[in-house]
Motif scaffolding. Sequence first.
Motif, PDB file in Angstrom:
ATOM      1  N   HIS A  78       0.815  -1.218   0.000  1.00 49.92           N
ATOM      2  CA  HIS A  78       0.000   0.000   0.000  1.00 49.92           C
ATOM      3  C   HIS A  78       0.853   1.274   0.000  1.00 49.92           C
ATOM      4  O   HIS A  78       0.667   2.131  -0.850  1.00 49.92           O
ATOM      5  CB  HIS A  78      -0.972   0.024   1.187  1.00 49.92           C
ATOM      6  N   GLU A  79       1.758   1.406   0.959  1.00 49.14           N
ATOM      7  CA  GLU A  79       2.522   2.648   1.069  1.00 49.14           C
ATOM      8  C   GLU A  79       3.559   2.786  -0.026  1.00 49.14           C
ATOM      9  O   GLU A  79       3.771   3.861  -0.573  1.00 49.14           O
ATOM     10  CB  GLU A  79       3.212   2.721   2.435  1.00 49.14           C
ATOM     11  N   GLN A 136      -1.609   7.745   7.242  1.00 52.27           N
ATOM     12  CA  GLN A 136      -1.788   8.285   8.597  1.00 52.27           C
ATOM     13  C   GLN A 136      -1.591   7.141   9.590  1.00 52.27           C
ATOM     14  O   GLN A 136      -2.029   6.015   9.358  1.00 52.27           O
ATOM     15  CB  GLN A 136      -3.194   8.874   8.731  1.00 52.27           C
ATOM     16  N   LEU A 137      -0.904   7.442  10.686  1.00 56.42           N
ATOM     17  CA  LEU A 137      -0.696   6.460  11.745  1.00 56.42           C
ATOM     18  C   LEU A 137      -1.286   6.968  13.052  1.00 56.42           C
ATOM     19  O   LEU A 137      -1.281   8.174  13.325  1.00 56.42           O
ATOM     20  CB  LEU A 137       0.798   6.195  11.956  1.00 56.42           C
ATOM     21  N   ALA A 138      -1.762   6.049  13.857  1.00 60.14           N
ATOM     22  CA  ALA A 138      -2.227   6.403  15.197  1.00 60.14           C
ATOM     23  C   ALA A 138      -1.061   6.520  16.169  1.00 60.14           C
ATOM     24  O   ALA A 138      -1.223   7.026  17.279  1.00 60.14           O
ATOM     25  CB  ALA A 138      -3.234   5.366  15.700  1.00 60.14           C
ATOM     26  N   PRO A 146       3.671  13.590  14.335  1.00 59.81           N
ATOM     27  CA  PRO A 146       2.693  13.350  15.398  1.00 59.81           C
ATOM     28  C   PRO A 146       1.614  12.371  14.960  1.00 59.81           C
ATOM     29  O   PRO A 146       1.331  12.231  13.760  1.00 59.81           O
ATOM     30  CB  PRO A 146       2.107  14.743  15.662  1.00 59.81           C
ATOM     31  N   PRO A 147       0.981  11.697  15.895  1.00 62.83           N
ATOM     32  CA  PRO A 147      -0.124  10.797  15.547  1.00 62.83           C
ATOM     33  C   PRO A 147      -1.231  11.559  14.818  1.00 62.83           C
ATOM     34  O   PRO A 147      -1.491  12.734  15.100  1.00 62.83           O
ATOM     35  CB  PRO A 147      -0.609  10.283  16.899  1.00 62.83           C
ATOM     36  N   GLY A 148      -1.870  10.900  13.854  1.00 67.51           N
ATOM     37  CA  GLY A 148      -2.985  11.512  13.145  1.00 67.51           C
ATOM     38  C   GLY A 148      -2.597  12.458  12.036  1.00 67.51           C
ATOM     39  O   GLY A 148      -3.465  13.074  11.410  1.00 67.51           O
ATOM     40  N   THR A 149      -1.292  12.594  11.748  1.00 69.23           N
ATOM     41  CA  THR A 149      -0.810  13.466  10.676  1.00 69.23           C
ATOM     42  C   THR A 149      -0.691  12.670   9.385  1.00 69.23           C
ATOM     43  O   THR A 149      -0.192  11.546   9.388  1.00 69.23           O
ATOM     44  CB  THR A 149       0.564  14.056  11.045  1.00 69.23           C
ATOM     45  N   TRP A 150      -1.145  13.250   8.283  1.00 67.65           N
ATOM     46  CA  TRP A 150      -0.923  12.626   6.978  1.00 67.65           C
ATOM     47  C   TRP A 150       0.511  12.884   6.563  1.00 67.65           C
ATOM     48  O   TRP A 150       1.014  14.004   6.681  1.00 67.65           O
ATOM     49  CB  TRP A 150      -1.877  13.191   5.934  1.00 67.65           C
ATOM     50  N   PHE A 170      -2.789   1.936  10.703  1.00 70.48           N
ATOM     51  CA  PHE A 170      -2.434   2.481   9.395  1.00 70.48           C
ATOM     52  C   PHE A 170      -3.671   2.791   8.570  1.00 70.48           C
ATOM     53  O   PHE A 170      -4.572   1.950   8.442  1.00 70.48           O
ATOM     54  CB  PHE A 170      -1.567   1.461   8.649  1.00 70.48           C
ATOM     55  N   ILE A 171      -3.720   4.007   7.995  1.00 69.65           N
ATOM     56  CA  ILE A 171      -4.778   4.396   7.056  1.00 69.65           C
ATOM     57  C   ILE A 171      -4.106   4.957   5.819  1.00 69.65           C
ATOM     58  O   ILE A 171      -3.323   5.916   5.904  1.00 69.65           O
ATOM     59  CB  ILE A 171      -5.729   5.456   7.656  1.00 69.65           C
ATOM     60  N   LEU A 172      -4.387   4.383   4.668  1.00 69.49           N
ATOM     61  CA  LEU A 172      -3.857   4.894   3.406  1.00 69.49           C
ATOM     62  C   LEU A 172      -4.690   6.068   2.938  1.00 69.49           C
ATOM     63  O   LEU A 172      -5.922   6.025   2.968  1.00 69.49           O
ATOM     64  CB  LEU A 172      -3.853   3.791   2.349  1.00 69.49           C
ATOM     65  N   GLY A 173      -4.033   7.131   2.501  1.00 71.79           N
ATOM     66  CA  GLY A 173      -4.738   8.332   2.068  1.00 71.79           C
ATOM     67  C   GLY A 173      -5.518   8.127   0.783  1.00 71.79           C
ATOM     68  O   GLY A 173      -5.034   7.505  -0.158  1.00 71.79           O
ATOM     69  N   ASP A 174      -6.694   8.677   0.742  1.00 70.50           N
ATOM     70  CA  ASP A 174      -7.525   8.667  -0.462  1.00 70.50           C
ATOM     71  C   ASP A 174      -7.375  10.018  -1.155  1.00 70.50           C
ATOM     72  O   ASP A 174      -7.567  11.077  -0.533  1.00 70.50           O
ATOM     73  CB  ASP A 174      -8.990   8.435  -0.090  1.00 70.50           C
ATOM     74  N   ARG A 175      -7.035   9.993  -2.431  1.00 72.73           N
ATOM     75  CA  ARG A 175      -6.740  11.243  -3.140  1.00 72.73           C
ATOM     76  C   ARG A 175      -7.902  12.217  -3.107  1.00 72.73           C
ATOM     77  O   ARG A 175      -7.722  13.410  -2.803  1.00 72.73           O
ATOM     78  CB  ARG A 175      -6.350  10.940  -4.590  1.00 72.73           C
TER      79      ARG A 175
END
Length: 218
Positions: free
Chosen positions: A26-27, A65-67, A127-131, A194-199
């Motif tokens: 993914h990344e 984005q990571l927690a 920081p956590p929650g940053t894209w 882990f959350i992959l960014g959606d364009r």
Amino acid sequence: MRVRLHRMNDEAARLVERLHLAPLPHEGGFFRRIWTAPAPVDGSRPAASAILFLLTSSDFSAFHQLASEELWLHQAGDPVEHVQLSPGQPAPILTTLHSPAVDVPPRSQSPLSRGMSERRGVSVAIPPGTWQGARLRPPAAPQPFETPPAPRGQSPLSRGMSERRGVPAPSAPSRHGWALVTCIVTPAWSDADFILGDRTTLLRDFPSARDWIVALTR
């Protein structure tokens, strides 16, 4: 384990094999976990973990984005452009990461970085929650000559000689086509973080970062 090494130069391919790296799903890029803190006696999550991460000129680290909090440490290879998008902050944050073994590189000449403030260093904390997303910094455009010096005086030694004004600019650092970093997360890695960014979603939430989002999403 052998992996697909298409569109990668020989030096990067040798690193993948030597360091036993695998494609990062993914990344993008290649990775191997190298350390995990001891598990607490109560069975809860370890305090931290670390990976080796290889970026190449044919790939990038897609916005994600990571927690967990993360720290990137540049180890070797080409400079890396690391971009952060933070909720509530309109402008992207650009950090140019470079090896601690070389001088601080010149300011990035990337078209995407023009007009942006740029941090430079061997590490960056996220920081956590940053894209966040990253890629190798594109090579600077060649500039063979600096500002011409004053005309040469008419000394006896220079009479009758053709004169080329200007002095060669300092040579650019050699390009490797890869960069190796260590990434440390705390608490330790969990796929659930882990959350992959959606364009489309990122373009809606961060319109001022449009060019970066297009460049660093799949």
